[in-house]
Design an enzyme around this catalytic site. Structure first.
Site, PDB file in Angstrom:
ATOM      1  CE  LYS A  12      38.852  51.062  42.124  1.00  0.00           C
ATOM      2  NZ  LYS A  12      38.278  51.571  41.086  1.00  0.00           N
TER       3      LYS A  12
ATOM      4  CD  GLU B  83      34.644  44.647  49.094  1.00  0.00           C
ATOM      5  OE1 GLU B  83      35.230  43.677  48.947  1.00  0.00           O
ATOM      6  OE2 GLU B  83      34.013  45.558  48.693  1.00  0.00           O
TER       7      GLU B  83
ATOM      8  CG  HIS C 243      46.055  40.727  40.668  1.00  0.00           C
ATOM      9  ND1 HIS C 243      43.884  40.051  41.062  1.00  0.00           N
ATOM     10  CD2 HIS C 243      46.415  40.726  42.060  1.00  0.00           C
ATOM     11  CE1 HIS C 243      44.328  40.026  42.916  1.00  0.00           C
ATOM     12  NE2 HIS C 243      45.549  40.548  43.283  1.00  0.00           N
TER      13      HIS C 243
ATOM     14  NE  ARG D  68      41.082  48.662  31.050  1.00  0.00           N
ATOM     15  CZ  ARG D  68      40.690  48.240  32.120  1.00  0.00           C
ATOM     16  NH1 ARG D  68      40.698  49.120  32.730  1.00  0.00           N
ATOM     17  NH2 ARG D  68      40.690  46.809  32.719  1.00  0.00           N
TER      18      ARG D  68
HETATM   19  C1  MV4 Z   1      37.459  40.416  45.929  1.00  0.00           C
HETATM   20  C2  MV4 Z   1      38.032  38.879  46.196  1.00  0.00           C
HETATM   21  C3  MV4 Z   1      37.866  38.067  47.500  1.00  0.00           C
HETATM   22  N1  MV4 Z   1      36.482  38.615  48.741  1.00  0.00           N
HETATM   23  N2  MV4 Z   1      36.531  40.570  46.934  1.00  0.00           N
HETATM   24  C4  MV4 Z   1      41.379  41.729  42.544  1.00  0.00           C
HETATM   25  C5  MV4 Z   1      41.168  42.383  41.590  1.00  0.00           C
HETATM   26  C6  MV4 Z   1      39.633  43.383  42.209  1.00  0.00           C
HETATM   27  N3  MV4 Z   1      39.018  43.900  41.033  1.00  0.00           N
HETATM   28  C7  MV4 Z   1      39.228  42.640  43.623  1.00  0.00           C
HETATM   29  N4  MV4 Z   1      39.778  41.062  43.940  1.00  0.00           N
HETATM   30  C8  MV4 Z   1      38.883  40.316  44.218  1.00  0.00           C
HETATM   31  N5  MV4 Z   1      38.982  41.393  45.565  1.00  0.00           N
HETATM   32  C9  MV4 Z   1      36.985  39.814  47.950  1.00  0.00           C
HETATM   33  N6  MV4 Z   1      35.724  40.831  49.287  1.00  0.00           N
HETATM   34  C10 MV4 Z   1      39.109  38.354  45.282  1.00  0.00           C
HETATM   35  C11 MV4 Z   1      39.733  39.530  44.519  1.00  0.00           C
HETATM   36  C12 MV4 Z   1      40.724  38.732  43.079  1.00  0.00           C
HETATM   37  C13 MV4 Z   1      40.097  38.784  42.280  1.00  0.00           C
HETATM   38  C14 MV4 Z   1      38.814  38.751  42.075  1.00  0.00           C
HETATM   39  C15 MV4 Z   1      39.156  38.332  40.253  1.00  0.00           C
HETATM   40  C16 MV4 Z   1      39.683  38.083  39.575  1.00  0.00           C
HETATM   41  C17 MV4 Z   1      41.168  37.769  40.190  1.00  0.00           C
HETATM   42  C18 MV4 Z   1      41.174  37.589  41.622  1.00  0.00           C
HETATM   43  C19 MV4 Z   1      42.388  37.008  42.702  1.00  0.00           C
HETATM   44  C20 MV4 Z   1      42.567  37.094  43.620  1.00  0.00           C
HETATM   45  C21 MV4 Z   1      42.120  37.938  44.282  1.00  0.00           C
END
Ligand code: MV4
Length: 495
Positions: free
Chosen positions: A115, A199, A234, A290
């Site tokens: 990341k 973040e 997730h 992918r």
């Molecule tokens: C976040 C977030 C809130 N704030 N980043 C979860 C998967 C990963 N790809 C990033 N994710 C998240 N990042 C910040 N700064 C909340 C999530 C997140 C989430 C994101 C997309 C779909 C479902 C989720 C479920 C919980 C948390």
């Protein structure tokens, strides 16, 4: 390319083989012990047994896949999703053996697999990102200063994580030090890389992702967006395209941002750029290098076969269409059907598909990897199938999904189909106004016992349809009338 080996199993192996066959390309299946009678193995022109059932002894073993390519003289490999699909070492080994990987380069996988390096790569492209640190966090005091400047709550994320692995929310400064130390030690043991970063915590985001295609000649297009906010732990459960929250202007802006993310790593092939969206703002999260599970919703709304495009790109063909040629046609929804019990906290349910009757008809696509009488193996992901519907608009796609779910008969084990039905009938989902907290906010197992369809939910569906059709401005829909039409609709539906 004359013969493609599919380094995967189940529904995605079958889905890739279908496109290859339409292109006149031969297919090779690889299979583990437990998969020896799977539909994808029977479908393939050739099949090679690669080992015992655990994926660590079969689908994850690079040498066995390469050996199978040599034995069958396959000149291309499609990795599907999961398993070796984002493994840079696999990409390098194939290149050394002169076998074409249908996918991006090892370098792009490495850049986007981390990341922090992904953020560094896109730095010069003016891509919106959540406020936070650009480098690995080492020092607790410095970390606290940054967190204070950003404002609590903050998130600590593992750089080698992704898809939600290795994330910790920190509510206040008192918790910071302990959480940072735990995050680093978890990242070290889970990924062999303790790099973490901070973040701002986005409280109620939607998960929006953009599909892109990039050829060898620098042409990159976006195939619009998908919304995947209905997730639990997730794991995506329902996806749709296009996202309901984007305006045409924002769609274009995010599409162009996604193209720039792809450009930043010299991307090749099909990829997905993930964003968080909240109140009209969007933030780049990560890029998945992918083909994704949910790609069929994009295929429905664009009319493009993403696997064929992947294969053509790998063969060195330029993209045959431009951005201006792409348009959104209607709406598509995918419900993932897992062998899990939604009443028991989605515990995997093992067993046999005693009855397995599939839905068909207008606007319905079922990508599955099993047939009646088969056991769902315990060794892999418990997904049985993906049920995808397409309609002229979202209302029709939802109605079609409900119709398809009613036709889909599975006995012998419990599946998440009832959960899919619940989502389709939920007023928050119907309104289109939901976020990543959908499941925790709107679902509890008792809801599945309520066989009665809530009339107000159907009224919401009809009201949203009327609003979409712009008759709402000329016709006053009283609550009473909505209820009447709701019951009429429901009676018809139950006939
Ligand atoms: C976040 C977030 C809130 N704030 N980043 C979860 C998967 C990963 N790809 C990033 N994710 C998240 N990042 C910040 N700064 C909340 C999530 C997140 C989430 C994101 C997309 C779909 C479902 C989720 C479920 C919980 C948390």
């Amino acid at each position: 390319m004359k013969k493609i080996l599919i380094a995967n199993r189940g529904e995605i192996a079958l889905r890739v083989m279908r496109s290859a066959r339409e292109m006149g390309i031969k297919t090779v299946a690889v299979y583990s012990d437990v998969d020896r009678n799977a539909p994808y193995v029977k479908y393939a022109d050739e099949a090679v047994h690669i080992g015992a059932s655990p994926s660590s002894q079969s689908y994850l073993v690079i040498d066995k896949i390469i050996e199978a390519c040599k034995k069958t003289e396959a000149d291309g490999v499609h990795p599907g999703y999961g398993f070796l699909s984002e493994n840079a070492e696999f990409a390098r080994r194939l290149a050394q053996e002169n076998i074409t990987l249908i996918g991006p380069t090892a370098e792009a996988m490495e850049i986007m697999g981390d990341k922090l390096s992904a953020k560094a790569a896109v730095k010069n492209y003016n891509i919106p990102m959540v406020p936070g640190t650009a480098e690995a966090l080492i020092d607790v005091v410095e970390g606290k200063e940054i967190a204070r400047a950003i404002g609590y709550p903050i998130l600590i994320k593992a750089s080698a994580g992704g898809g939600g692995k290795g994330m910790r929310v920190v509510e206040n400064e008192e918790e910071f030090e302990a959480q940072m130390k735990t995050a680093i030690s978890e990242a070290t043991s889970a990924f062999g890389n303790g790099a973490v970063f901070i973040e701002r915590y986005v409280g109620s985001p939607r998960h929006i992702e953009i599909q892109i295609l990039a050829d060898k000649y620098g042409n990159i297009v976006y195939l619009f967006d998908r919304e995947c906010s209905v997730q639990r732990r997730h794991q995506k459960v329902v996806e749709e395209a296009p996202a309901t929250c984007l305006t045409p202007a924002l769609r274009k802006e995010m599409g162009e941002a996604a193209i720039n993310v792809a450009r930043s790593c010299n991307y090749l092939g099909a990829g997905t750029v993930e964003f968080l969206y909240e109140n009209g703002n969007y933030y780049f999260l990560e890029m998945n290098t992918r083909l994704q599970v949910e790609h069929p919703v994009t295929e429905f709304i664009t009319g493009i076969d993403l696997v064929k495009e992947q294969i053509k790109i790998a063969m060195g063909e330029p993209l045959s269409f431009k951005q201006e040629d792409l348009h959104i046609n209607g709406h598509a929804i995918e419900v993932r059907v897992y062998a899990e019990n939604p009443k028991e906290n989605f515990m995997p349910d093992i067993g046999k598909l005693v009855t397995y009757k599939i839905p068909q008809g207008n606007g319905v696509r079922l990508d599955d990897g099993y047939s009646e009488g088969m056991d769902i193996p315990i060794y892999y992901d418990p997904m049985i199938s993906k049920l995808i519907t397409h309609g002229k608009d979202r209302t029709e796609a939802i109605a079609r999904m409900l119709r398809a779910i009613s036709e889909y008969k599975i006995t012998g084990l419990t599946t998440t189909l009832a959960f899919g039905k619940y989502v389709m009938e939920n007023s928050a989902f119907i309104s289109g106004n939901y976020d990543t907290h959908f499941v925790e906010k709107h679902f509890n197992p008792k809801k599945l016992d309520n066989k009665e369809v809530d009339n107000s939910q159907i009224a919401a569906l009809i009201a949203s349809k009327l609003i979409k059709e712009k008759v709402a401005s000329s016709v006053v829909v009283s609550v009473e009338n909505a209820h009447k039409s709701a019951s009429a609709w429901r009676e018809n539906r139950l006939k």
